[in-house]
Design a protein around this motif. Structure first.
Motif, PDB file in Angstrom:
ATOM      1  N   VAL A  12       0.758  -1.146   0.018  1.00 16.94           N
ATOM      2  CA  VAL A  12       0.018  -0.123  -0.216  1.00 16.94           C
ATOM      3  C   VAL A  12       1.004   1.334  -0.065  1.00 16.94           C
ATOM      4  CG1 VAL A  12      -1.453   1.357   1.355  1.00 16.94           C
ATOM      5  CG2 VAL A  12      -2.136  -1.202   1.188  1.00 16.94           C
ATOM      6  N   SER A  13       1.792   1.283   0.740  1.00 17.71           N
ATOM      7  CA  SER A  13       2.596   2.491   0.771  1.00 17.71           C
ATOM      8  C   SER A  13       3.670   2.481  -0.518  1.00 17.71           C
ATOM      9  CB  SER A  13       3.548   2.673   2.170  1.00 17.71           C
ATOM     10  OG  SER A  13       4.659   1.884   2.053  1.00 17.71           O
ATOM     11  N   ALA A  14       4.063   1.672  -0.962  1.00 14.75           N
ATOM     12  CA  ALA A  14       4.761   1.588  -2.128  1.00 14.75           C
ATOM     13  C   ALA A  14       3.822   1.992  -3.223  1.00 14.75           C
ATOM     14  CB  ALA A  14       5.316   0.337  -2.416  1.00 14.75           C
ATOM     15  N   LEU A  15       2.758   1.762  -3.296  1.00 12.19           N
ATOM     16  CA  LEU A  15       1.719   2.146  -4.379  1.00 12.19           C
ATOM     17  C   LEU A  15       1.162   3.771  -4.057  1.00 12.19           C
ATOM     18  CD1 LEU A  15      -0.591  -0.879  -5.114  1.00 12.19           C
ATOM     19  CD2 LEU A  15       1.015   0.201  -6.614  1.00 12.19           C
ATOM     20  N   HIS A  16       1.378   4.105  -2.915  1.00 17.23           N
ATOM     21  CA  HIS A  16       1.169   5.402  -2.800  1.00 17.23           C
ATOM     22  C   HIS A  16       2.189   6.349  -3.581  1.00 17.23           C
ATOM     23  CE1 HIS A  16      -2.352   6.040  -0.295  1.00 17.23           C
ATOM     24  NE2 HIS A  16      -1.820   5.074   0.641  1.00 17.23           N
ATOM     25  N   GLY A  17       3.512   5.997  -3.577  1.00 18.02           N
ATOM     26  CA  GLY A  17       4.361   6.825  -4.231  1.00 18.02           C
ATOM     27  C   GLY A  17       4.582   6.321  -5.715  1.00 18.02           C
ATOM     28  N   LEU A  18       3.644   5.662  -6.384  1.00 22.83           N
ATOM     29  CA  LEU A  18       3.546   5.088  -7.876  1.00 22.83           C
ATOM     30  C   LEU A  18       2.159   5.686  -8.050  1.00 22.83           C
ATOM     31  CD1 LEU A  18       5.358   1.823  -7.649  1.00 22.83           C
ATOM     32  CD2 LEU A  18       6.268   3.794  -8.821  1.00 22.83           C
ATOM     33  N   TRP A  21       0.002   3.678 -11.120  1.00 25.98           N
ATOM     34  CA  TRP A  21      -0.139   2.156 -10.918  1.00 25.98           C
ATOM     35  C   TRP A  21      -1.167   1.739 -10.228  1.00 25.98           C
ATOM     36  CZ3 TRP A  21       3.105  -1.075 -13.520  1.00 25.98           C
ATOM     37  CH2 TRP A  21       4.204  -0.549 -13.883  1.00 25.98           C
ATOM     38  N   GLN A  22      -1.782   0.661 -10.308  1.00 24.93           N
ATOM     39  CA  GLN A  22      -2.990   0.300  -9.602  1.00 24.93           C
ATOM     40  C   GLN A  22      -2.794  -1.324  -9.596  1.00 24.93           C
ATOM     41  OE1 GLN A  22      -6.560   0.918 -11.933  1.00 24.93           O
ATOM     42  NE2 GLN A  22      -5.419   1.457 -13.655  1.00 24.93           N
ATOM     43  N   ASN A  23      -3.689  -1.928  -8.422  1.00 20.10           N
ATOM     44  CA  ASN A  23      -3.790  -3.225  -8.099  1.00 20.10           C
ATOM     45  C   ASN A  23      -4.672  -3.858  -9.594  1.00 20.10           C
ATOM     46  OD1 ASN A  23      -2.410  -3.724  -6.089  1.00 20.10           O
ATOM     47  ND2 ASN A  23      -4.071  -2.397  -4.961  1.00 20.10           N
ATOM     48  N   VAL A  24      -4.176  -4.784  -9.941  1.00 20.25           N
ATOM     49  CA  VAL A  24      -5.216  -5.480 -11.181  1.00 20.25           C
ATOM     50  C   VAL A  24      -6.348  -6.181 -10.489  1.00 20.25           C
ATOM     51  CG1 VAL A  24      -5.043  -7.475 -12.794  1.00 20.25           C
ATOM     52  CG2 VAL A  24      -2.914  -5.744 -12.447  1.00 20.25           C
ATOM     53  N   ASP A  26      -8.588  -9.304  -9.628  1.00 18.46           N
ATOM     54  CA  ASP A  26      -8.687 -10.833  -9.877  1.00 18.46           C
ATOM     55  C   ASP A  26      -7.256 -11.361 -10.102  1.00 18.46           C
ATOM     56  OD1 ASP A  26     -11.647 -10.741  -9.565  1.00 18.46           O
ATOM     57  OD2 ASP A  26     -11.865 -10.470 -11.854  1.00 18.46           O
ATOM     58  N   ARG A  27      -6.265 -10.535  -9.842  1.00 19.67           N
ATOM     59  CA  ARG A  27      -4.820 -11.273  -9.789  1.00 19.67           C
ATOM     60  C   ARG A  27      -4.153 -10.349  -8.937  1.00 19.67           C
ATOM     61  NH1 ARG A  27      -1.311 -11.441 -15.396  1.00 19.67           N
ATOM     62  NH2 ARG A  27       0.070 -12.502 -14.094  1.00 19.67           N
ATOM     63  N   ASP A  28      -3.151 -11.263  -8.300  1.00 18.44           N
ATOM     64  CA  ASP A  28      -2.391 -10.496  -7.591  1.00 18.44           C
ATOM     65  C   ASP A  28      -0.829  -9.829  -8.443  1.00 18.44           C
ATOM     66  OD1 ASP A  28      -0.478  -9.723  -5.410  1.00 18.44           O
ATOM     67  OD2 ASP A  28      -0.647 -11.586  -4.278  1.00 18.44           O
ATOM     68  N   ALA A  29      -1.207  -8.730  -8.750  1.00 17.29           N
ATOM     69  CA  ALA A  29      -0.193  -7.962  -9.731  1.00 17.29           C
ATOM     70  C   ALA A  29      -0.573  -6.458  -9.598  1.00 17.29           C
ATOM     71  CB  ALA A  29      -0.374  -8.438 -11.199  1.00 17.29           C
ATOM     72  N   ILE A  30       0.285  -5.626 -10.424  1.00 16.81           N
ATOM     73  CA  ILE A  30      -0.016  -4.187 -10.446  1.00 16.81           C
ATOM     74  C   ILE A  30       0.074  -3.966 -11.818  1.00 16.81           C
ATOM     75  CG2 ILE A  30       0.548  -3.554  -7.949  1.00 16.81           C
ATOM     76  CD1 ILE A  30       3.209  -2.632  -9.154  1.00 16.81           C
ATOM     77  N   SER A  31      -0.548  -3.026 -12.495  1.00 16.48           N
ATOM     78  CA  SER A  31      -0.550  -2.563 -13.831  1.00 16.48           C
ATOM     79  C   SER A  31      -0.404  -1.069 -14.179  1.00 16.48           C
ATOM     80  CB  SER A  31      -1.778  -2.967 -14.470  1.00 16.48           C
ATOM     81  OG  SER A  31      -2.850  -2.446 -14.078  1.00 16.48           O
ATOM     82  N   ARG A  32       0.119  -0.628 -15.201  1.00 13.85           N
ATOM     83  CA  ARG A  32      -0.052   0.988 -15.633  1.00 13.85           C
ATOM     84  C   ARG A  32      -0.164   0.807 -17.063  1.00 13.85           C
ATOM     85  NH1 ARG A  32       3.608   6.358 -14.432  1.00 13.85           N
ATOM     86  NH2 ARG A  32       2.075   7.539 -15.995  1.00 13.85           N
ATOM     87  N   ASN A  33      -0.812   1.868 -17.838  1.00 14.30           N
ATOM     88  CA  ASN A  33      -0.729   1.695 -19.037  1.00 14.30           C
ATOM     89  C   ASN A  33       0.285   3.329 -19.287  1.00 14.30           C
ATOM     90  OD1 ASN A  33      -2.468  -0.081 -19.333  1.00 14.30           O
ATOM     91  ND2 ASN A  33      -4.263   0.971 -19.207  1.00 14.30           N
ATOM     92  N   PHE A  34       0.969   3.119 -20.330  1.00 16.94           N
ATOM     93  CA  PHE A  34       1.688   4.394 -20.659  1.00 16.94           C
ATOM     94  C   PHE A  34       1.371   4.593 -22.120  1.00 16.94           C
ATOM     95  CE2 PHE A  34       4.489   2.041 -17.408  1.00 16.94           C
ATOM     96  CZ  PHE A  34       4.950   3.084 -17.082  1.00 16.94           C
ATOM     97  N   SER A  82       6.143  -8.255  -5.432  1.00 17.87           N
ATOM     98  CA  SER A  82       7.328  -8.373  -4.649  1.00 17.87           C
ATOM     99  C   SER A  82       7.956  -6.861  -4.726  1.00 17.87           C
ATOM    100  CB  SER A  82       8.341  -9.448  -4.979  1.00 17.87           C
ATOM    101  OG  SER A  82       9.054  -9.226  -6.116  1.00 17.87           O
ATOM    102  N   ALA A  83       9.225  -6.891  -3.942  1.00 17.72           N
ATOM    103  CA  ALA A  83       9.984  -5.627  -4.033  1.00 17.72           C
ATOM    104  C   ALA A  83      10.480  -5.318  -5.720  1.00 17.72           C
ATOM    105  CB  ALA A  83      11.010  -5.522  -3.395  1.00 17.72           C
ATOM    106  N   LEU A  84      10.763  -6.547  -6.390  1.00 17.73           N
ATOM    107  CA  LEU A  84      11.296  -6.460  -7.738  1.00 17.73           C
ATOM    108  C   LEU A  84      10.219  -5.833  -8.482  1.00 17.73           C
ATOM    109  CD1 LEU A  84      12.947  -9.982  -8.260  1.00 17.73           C
ATOM    110  CD2 LEU A  84      13.927  -7.639  -7.734  1.00 17.73           C
ATOM    111  N   ASP A  85       9.127  -5.865  -8.552  1.00 14.48           N
ATOM    112  CA  ASP A  85       7.955  -5.244  -9.051  1.00 14.48           C
ATOM    113  C   ASP A  85       7.856  -3.805  -8.656  1.00 14.48           C
ATOM    114  OD1 ASP A  85       6.826  -7.743 -10.345  1.00 14.48           O
ATOM    115  OD2 ASP A  85       6.291  -8.216  -8.356  1.00 14.48           O
ATOM    116  N   ILE A  86       7.844  -3.378  -7.515  1.00 12.35           N
ATOM    117  CA  ILE A  86       8.132  -1.850  -7.260  1.00 12.35           C
ATOM    118  C   ILE A  86       9.449  -1.348  -7.836  1.00 12.35           C
ATOM    119  CG2 ILE A  86       8.255  -0.333  -5.317  1.00 12.35           C
ATOM    120  CD1 ILE A  86       5.679  -2.058  -5.479  1.00 12.35           C
ATOM    121  N   GLU A  87      10.468  -1.980  -7.659  1.00 17.36           N
ATOM    122  CA  GLU A  87      11.714  -1.304  -8.337  1.00 17.36           C
ATOM    123  C   GLU A  87      11.497  -1.433  -9.969  1.00 17.36           C
ATOM    124  OE1 GLU A  87      15.326  -3.763  -7.450  1.00 17.36           O
ATOM    125  OE2 GLU A  87      16.607  -2.762  -9.167  1.00 17.36           O
ATOM    126  N   MET A  88      10.938  -2.073 -10.629  1.00 20.26           N
ATOM    127  CA  MET A  88      10.643  -2.194 -11.867  1.00 20.26           C
ATOM    128  C   MET A  88       9.513  -0.805 -12.314  1.00 20.26           C
ATOM    129  SD  MET A  88      11.518  -2.682 -14.981  1.00 20.26           S
ATOM    130  CE  MET A  88      12.007  -4.619 -15.155  1.00 20.26           C
TER     131      MET A  88
END
Ligand SMILES: C[C@H](O)[C@H](O)[C@H]1CNC2=NC(N)=NC(=O)C2=N1
Length: 98
Positions: A12-18, A21-24, A26-34, A82-88
């Motif tokens: 939650v706190s990582a997503l505040h800084g992004l 990005w939003q939670n997907v 029905d899936r444990d994932a985050i997404s963004r459209n560029f 995971s933290a790798l997704d936040i880093e990416m």
């Protein structure tokens, strides 16, 4: 290990800084459209991300049409975000400058 699933509070706190990005659903994932100016810019972004993904051994799920790149990040080994997704995600935001 950096590949473990992030605890909810950290996610939650990582997503505040992004803000893009939003939670997907029905899936444990985050997404963004560029959206970029054109295909060349979109593909240049993807090429740079691809090099980073190889360095990190962490690869995005994505879909590209012309100037749009739709990204989903999740850590398959951890079955979640995971933290790798936040880093990416941070890397992509910085690169896209949006
Ligand atoms: C064998 C290899 O190290 C793994 O399959 C890596 C490759 N890239 C990966 N990318 C992502 N997004 N999640 C993973 O769990 C993952 N695992």
């Amino acid at each position: 290990m950096t590949t473990h699933k992030l605890p909810d509070a950290e996610r939650v706190s990582a997503l505040h800084g992004l803000p893009g990005w939003q939670n997907v659903k029905d899936r444990d994932a985050i997404s963004r459209n560029f959206k970029f100016q054109d295909f060349n810019t979109a593909f240049g972004f993807m090429a740079r991300v691809a090099l980073k993904a190889e360095q990190m051994n962490h690869h995005p799920e994505w879909f590209n049409v012309y100037n749009r790149v739709e990204v989903v990040l999740t850590t398959h080994d951890a079955k979640g975000v995971s933290a790798l997704d936040i880093e990416m995600a941070r890397f992509m935001d910085e690169l896209a400058g949006q």
